[in-house]
Design an enzyme around this catalytic site. Sequence first.
Site, PDB file in Angstrom:
ATOM      1  CB  ALA A  70      11.542 -22.317   8.581  1.00  0.00           C
ATOM      2  CG  HIS A 125      -1.938  -1.007   1.247  1.00  0.00           C
ATOM      3  ND1 HIS A 125      -3.157  -0.803   0.673  1.00  0.00           N
ATOM      4  CD2 HIS A 125      -1.940  -2.272   1.708  1.00  0.00           C
ATOM      5  CE1 HIS A 125      -3.877  -1.897   0.783  1.00  0.00           C
ATOM      6  NE2 HIS A 125      -3.163  -2.811   1.411  1.00  0.00           N
ATOM      7  CE  LYS A 137      21.987  -9.297   5.231  1.00  0.00           C
ATOM      8  NZ  LYS A 137      21.242  -8.260   4.601  1.00  0.00           N
TER       9      LYS A 137
HETATM   10  C1  COA Z   1      17.253 -23.280   5.338  1.00  0.00           C
HETATM   11  C2  COA Z   1      17.504 -24.721   5.776  1.00  0.00           C
HETATM   12  C3  COA Z   1      17.088 -25.688   4.649  1.00  0.00           C
HETATM   13  C4  COA Z   1      19.026 -24.747   5.975  1.00  0.00           C
HETATM   14  O1  COA Z   1      19.408 -25.992   6.394  1.00  0.00           O
HETATM   15  P1  COA Z   1      20.997 -26.322   6.504  1.00  0.00           P
HETATM   16  O2  COA Z   1      21.674 -26.141   5.188  1.00  0.00           O
HETATM   17  O3  COA Z   1      21.088 -27.646   7.140  1.00  0.00           O
HETATM   18  O4  COA Z   1      21.507 -25.123   7.431  1.00  0.00           O
HETATM   19  P2  COA Z   1      22.459 -25.224   8.691  1.00  0.00           P
HETATM   20  O5  COA Z   1      21.757 -25.942   9.789  1.00  0.00           O
HETATM   21  O6  COA Z   1      23.787 -25.736   8.241  1.00  0.00           O
HETATM   22  O7  COA Z   1      22.559 -23.700   9.127  1.00  0.00           O
HETATM   23  C5  COA Z   1      23.484 -22.786   8.599  1.00  0.00           C
HETATM   24  C6  COA Z   1      23.318 -21.463   9.356  1.00  0.00           C
HETATM   25  O8  COA Z   1      22.054 -20.870   8.962  1.00  0.00           O
HETATM   26  C7  COA Z   1      21.201 -20.684  10.111  1.00  0.00           C
HETATM   27  N1  COA Z   1      19.856 -21.005   9.693  1.00  0.00           N
HETATM   28  C8  COA Z   1      19.401 -22.183   9.172  1.00  0.00           C
HETATM   29  N2  COA Z   1      18.099 -22.112   8.889  1.00  0.00           N
HETATM   30  C9  COA Z   1      17.715 -20.872   9.263  1.00  0.00           C
HETATM   31  C10 COA Z   1      16.473 -20.206   9.236  1.00  0.00           C
HETATM   32  N3  COA Z   1      15.378 -20.804   8.750  1.00  0.00           N
HETATM   33  N4  COA Z   1      16.429 -18.946   9.674  1.00  0.00           N
HETATM   34  C11 COA Z   1      17.526 -18.315  10.152  1.00  0.00           C
HETATM   35  N5  COA Z   1      18.736 -18.906  10.200  1.00  0.00           N
HETATM   36  C12 COA Z   1      18.828 -20.165   9.780  1.00  0.00           C
HETATM   37  C13 COA Z   1      21.748 -21.636  11.149  1.00  0.00           C
HETATM   38  O9  COA Z   1      21.425 -21.223  12.454  1.00  0.00           O
HETATM   39  C14 COA Z   1      23.222 -21.608  10.876  1.00  0.00           C
HETATM   40  O10 COA Z   1      23.742 -20.407  11.436  1.00  0.00           O
HETATM   41  P3  COA Z   1      25.220 -20.336  12.077  1.00  0.00           P
HETATM   42  O11 COA Z   1      26.147 -20.441  10.906  1.00  0.00           O
HETATM   43  O12 COA Z   1      25.261 -18.989  12.736  1.00  0.00           O
HETATM   44  O13 COA Z   1      25.337 -21.489  12.984  1.00  0.00           O
HETATM   45  C15 COA Z   1      16.696 -25.108   7.061  1.00  0.00           C
HETATM   46  O14 COA Z   1      17.309 -24.543   8.195  1.00  0.00           O
HETATM   47  C16 COA Z   1      15.248 -24.643   6.996  1.00  0.00           C
HETATM   48  O15 COA Z   1      14.882 -23.521   7.381  1.00  0.00           O
HETATM   49  N6  COA Z   1      14.399 -25.555   6.480  1.00  0.00           N
HETATM   50  C17 COA Z   1      12.975 -25.315   6.298  1.00  0.00           C
HETATM   51  C18 COA Z   1      12.156 -26.346   7.093  1.00  0.00           C
HETATM   52  C19 COA Z   1      10.707 -26.315   6.746  1.00  0.00           C
HETATM   53  O16 COA Z   1      10.101 -25.271   6.580  1.00  0.00           O
HETATM   54  N7  COA Z   1      10.131 -27.470   6.588  1.00  0.00           N
HETATM   55  C20 COA Z   1       8.758 -27.629   6.126  1.00  0.00           C
HETATM   56  C21 COA Z   1       8.680 -28.811   5.226  1.00  0.00           C
HETATM   57  S1  COA Z   1       8.007 -28.443   3.624  1.00  0.00           S
END
Ligand code: COA
Length: 193
Positions: free
Chosen positions: A158, A110, A178
């Site tokens: 997420a 908006h 990011k």
């Molecule tokens: C984004 C995602 C796929 C990344 O997984 P990953 O590659 O295993 O990431 P990591 O666990 O190695 O995390 C890397 C860094 O990102 C951060 N991070 C991971 N997911 C994050 C999120 N959703 N929000 C903010 N920070 C996040 C971690 O804390 C970590 O930070 P650090 O370096 O300071 O320790 C996963 O965290 C996620 O959000 N999955 C979505 C789950 C979901 O919605 N499922 C529904 C099923 S459809």
Amino acid sequence: MIIRRALGKFVRWCTKPPVVEYGALGENSIVHTPNILDETSKNIFIGNNTTILPNSRIQLFPDRGNRNARITIGNGCFITYNVTFLGGDDITIEDNVLIASNVLITSENHSIDPESNIPYMDQPLITAPVVIGEGSWLGEKAIILPGVTLGKKCVIGAGSVVTKNVPDYCIVAGNPAKIIKKYNFNNHQWERV
Ligand SMILES: CC(C)(COP(=O)(O)OP(=O)(O)OC[C@H]1O[C@@H](n2cnc3c(N)ncnc32)[C@H](O)[C@@H]1OP(=O)(O)O)[C@@H](O)C(=O)NCCC(=O)NCCS
């Protein structure tokens, strides 16, 4: 008896839900109810083998946004519960995209002129198209803001709020989101950025 029947007919006519006619709803695709759709659904185009689970709100705003805007959802997408797509401008979801629950994709804001007598809700919409690249996965409660293009096979963490474009094969997370990882095709690994 006749009056009761006529009254029943009238009540059914008054309470019947609006007929939803999509621009296209492809083969084997299903949009589960309940959902919020209106007459703007004629500008919603859904490909084949796509599923949208219940409680979606998918709407366009031709009176106040881009009059020709469309919401286009490709083939083979799986869009889960409670998603909201607000189309002031085009929203394009390419093929094979997975969208988790409670995701918001919006191509409108908006106008917010505090000096106007018009409340924010009635001020003109500022719009910019959104594209979700092929094969991407949007995690639970992700938010994609106007003007954003996600590349191919991106992952949106997420709860992330995506305010800027994301290149192909990247994982983004946080608010504002990011890039946290990028896929390296030389060593076949996701690498931290
Ligand atoms: C984004 C995602 C796929 C990344 O997984 P990953 O590659 O295993 O990431 P990591 O666990 O190695 O995390 C890397 C860094 O990102 C951060 N991070 C991971 N997911 C994050 C999120 N959703 N929000 C903010 N920070 C996040 C971690 O804390 C970590 O930070 P650090 O370096 O300071 O320790 C996963 O965290 C996620 O959000 N999955 C979505 C789950 C979901 O919605 N499922 C529904 C099923 S459809």
